[in-house]
Scaffold this active site. Structure first.
Site, PDB file in Angstrom:
ATOM      1  N   GLY A  65       0.816  -1.207   0.000  1.00  0.00           N
ATOM      2  CA  GLY A  65       0.000   0.000   0.000  1.00  0.00           C
ATOM      3  C   GLY A  65       0.850   1.257   0.000  1.00  0.00           C
ATOM      4  N   GLY A  66       0.262   2.323   0.504  1.00  0.00           N
ATOM      5  CA  GLY A  66       0.947   3.603   0.556  1.00  0.00           C
ATOM      6  C   GLY A  66       0.536   4.561  -0.534  1.00  0.00           C
ATOM      7  CB  THR A  96       2.757   1.296  -5.363  1.00  0.00           C
ATOM      8  OG1 THR A  96       1.713   0.382  -5.680  1.00  0.00           O
ATOM      9  CG2 THR A  96       2.541   2.585  -6.122  1.00  0.00           C
ATOM     10  CE1 TYR A 127       3.047  -2.621  -8.013  1.00  0.00           C
ATOM     11  CE2 TYR A 127       1.949  -0.601  -8.721  1.00  0.00           C
ATOM     12  CZ  TYR A 127       1.894  -1.862  -8.145  1.00  0.00           C
ATOM     13  OH  TYR A 127       0.697  -2.345  -7.715  1.00  0.00           O
ATOM     14  NE  ARG A 160      -1.793   1.358  -8.632  1.00  0.00           N
ATOM     15  CZ  ARG A 160      -2.210   0.287  -7.957  1.00  0.00           C
ATOM     16  NH1 ARG A 160      -2.288   0.335  -6.632  1.00  0.00           N
ATOM     17  NH2 ARG A 160      -2.538  -0.808  -8.599  1.00  0.00           N
ATOM     18  CG  HIS A 221      -2.567  -8.525  -9.519  1.00  0.00           C
ATOM     19  ND1 HIS A 221      -2.505  -9.175  -8.304  1.00  0.00           N
ATOM     20  CD2 HIS A 221      -1.586  -7.579  -9.481  1.00  0.00           C
ATOM     21  CE1 HIS A 221      -1.540  -8.653  -7.569  1.00  0.00           C
ATOM     22  NE2 HIS A 221      -0.959  -7.689  -8.258  1.00  0.00           N
ATOM     23  NE  ARG A 224      -5.867  -5.553 -12.010  1.00  0.00           N
ATOM     24  CZ  ARG A 224      -5.487  -5.167 -10.796  1.00  0.00           C
ATOM     25  NH1 ARG A 224      -6.341  -4.521 -10.022  1.00  0.00           N
ATOM     26  NH2 ARG A 224      -4.270  -5.426 -10.360  1.00  0.00           N
ATOM     27  CG  ASP A 282      -1.215  -8.715  -3.691  1.00  0.00           C
ATOM     28  OD1 ASP A 282       0.005  -8.472  -3.685  1.00  0.00           O
ATOM     29  OD2 ASP A 282      -2.076  -7.858  -3.960  1.00  0.00           O
ATOM     30  CB  SER A 286      -3.457  -1.778   0.651  1.00  0.00           C
ATOM     31  OG  SER A 286      -3.218  -1.307  -0.662  1.00  0.00           O
TER      32      SER A 286
END
Length: 379
Positions: A65-66, A96, A127, A160, A221, A224, A282, A286
């Site tokens: 996260g963040g 990220t 990333y 991102r 992912h 998705r 994962d 977050s």
């Protein structure tokens, strides 16, 4: 020495009831029940399921996260959390944020897990492209730094990310593969695929016209959306591995996420080879928390989502259980080119998980040592 007897064994393929002898940190023998007479501690595993320790191909042990600022960072994951989830081989990555959290911190975290018995690994990079590294060189990281087995998670189809070109991704894949070839293990780029409409187009462009195999680029992912999942099936048919994220929320499902069980079925129905499908948690990533449609905070994905799914499938969808188990053991070990994880075979490292069909993770052995016995954490 331990003689584990009476369990229903999946190696991860179904083996039926067998006796497994462990000594010196390795699986020494797998035989018919009652055929060994050895001076070893007898482990009565009747009513249990014996499987390889889980290989979790994407975790964030330093937290994740963040994106929403310092208040939206998730916490570090301790060894006990992985052990109670049945994960013997977590693969740690940044995400990220590769500024507030560094590869140096991740390396220390992973080495700490190794010291406490886990068969832990890590990915260099993040990333961003160009990818950050420990030594200043991606191939050197993989070749010379023991726990580093690849690069990731590199972001594509996501605002991102740093919007890499196909040539940049191709060069990164080539450098990563070279490190794996020289080191004899690893050499894969784990690719975070966001919600962008380009989906896997950049992967196809990076591989086409190159000498690289699709398996060097490993998208995660992929559940998705249905459109992304269908492209993932095509990627697997080309020879690449694809990774389903098991952790999700009802809000994410309402927004288009496909559950791990449904994603596995859809990939198989589309003709994707079962051995090219993996599942990861994962963990530490977050996840949004909503109340009456309003974002009120974040929670963290858990490695326990893997063993929870296995228990549910064993109870209600037995046809999928061995396929999902392979997607959490043998297949990710193959995707990441790990030499000592993901299978129960004679001569291999003894990373063994005993599951209770009613209650989940019962016991976990890593390298021949019990880290969890009948629910009691021993570290």
């Amino acid at each position: 020495m331990y003689l584990i007897s009476g369990a229903e064994c999946f190696d991860p393929s179904p083996r039926g009831q067998v006796d497994v002898l462990v000594a010196g940190g390795q699986v020494i023998a797998i035989v018919e029940p009652g055929t060994l007479n050895v001076d070893a501690e007898q482990i009565d595993a009747r009513g249990k399921i014996l499987v390889p320790g889980l290989v979790d191909a994407l975790t964030h042990p330093c937290g994740g996260g963040g994106e929403g600022g310092f208040g939206n960072r998730t916490a570090e994951i301790d060894v006990e959390t992985f052990v109670r989830a049945g994960v013997s081989a977590p693969v740690g990555a940044l995400g990220t944020d590769s500024i507030g959290r560094s590869l140096d911190v991740l390396y220390g975290n992973v080495m700490g897990m190794r010291t406490q018995g886990l068969n832990a690994f890590m990915l260099s990079g993040a990333y961003r492209v160009p990818a950050p590294s420990l030594t200043g060189d991606i191939a050197r990281d993989i070749y010379l730094v023991a726990p580093v087995v690849g690069v990731g998670e590199v972001a594509i189809a996501d605002h991102r990310g740093t919007q890499p070109t196909a040539q940049e991704l191709r060069r990164l894949a080539a450098e990563t593969q070279l490190g794996g070839i020289l080191g004899g293990e690893g050499g894969t780029v784990l690719v975070h695929v966001g919600a962008g409409d380009s989906r896997l187009a950049l992967l196809r462009e990076a591989i086409e016209g190159s000498d690289l195999a699709p398996s060097v680029l490993y998208p995660t992912h992929v559940n998705r959306s249905t459109a992304l999942l269908d492209e993932a099936a095509d990627w697997a048919l080309r020879g690449g591995f694809v990774d389903i994220t098991v952790s999700t929320t009802k809000e994410l499902i309402a927004a288009g996420d496909i559950t791990a069980e449904q994603a596995l079925r859809r990939l198989l129905e589309a003709g994707a080879p079962a051995e090219k499908i993996t599942m990861s948690s994962d963990a530490g990533g977050s996840l949004p928390v909503y109340v009456d449609g309003e974002l009120v905070g974040l929670t963290a994905a858990s490695p326990g989502s893997l063993s929870d799914l296995l228990r549910a499938l064993f109870a209600d969808h037995a046809d999928l259980f061995p396929l999902a188990l392979a997607a959490m053991t043998r297949n990710p070990a193959s995707a990441l080119r790990l030499n000592a994880a993901g299978e129960i075979r004679e001569g291999t490292r003894a990373d063994l998980l005993l599951l209770d069909p009613a209650h989940g993770v019962d016991s976990l052995m890593c390298g021949g040592n019990w880290l969890l016995r009948h629910g009691e954490y021993l570290n």
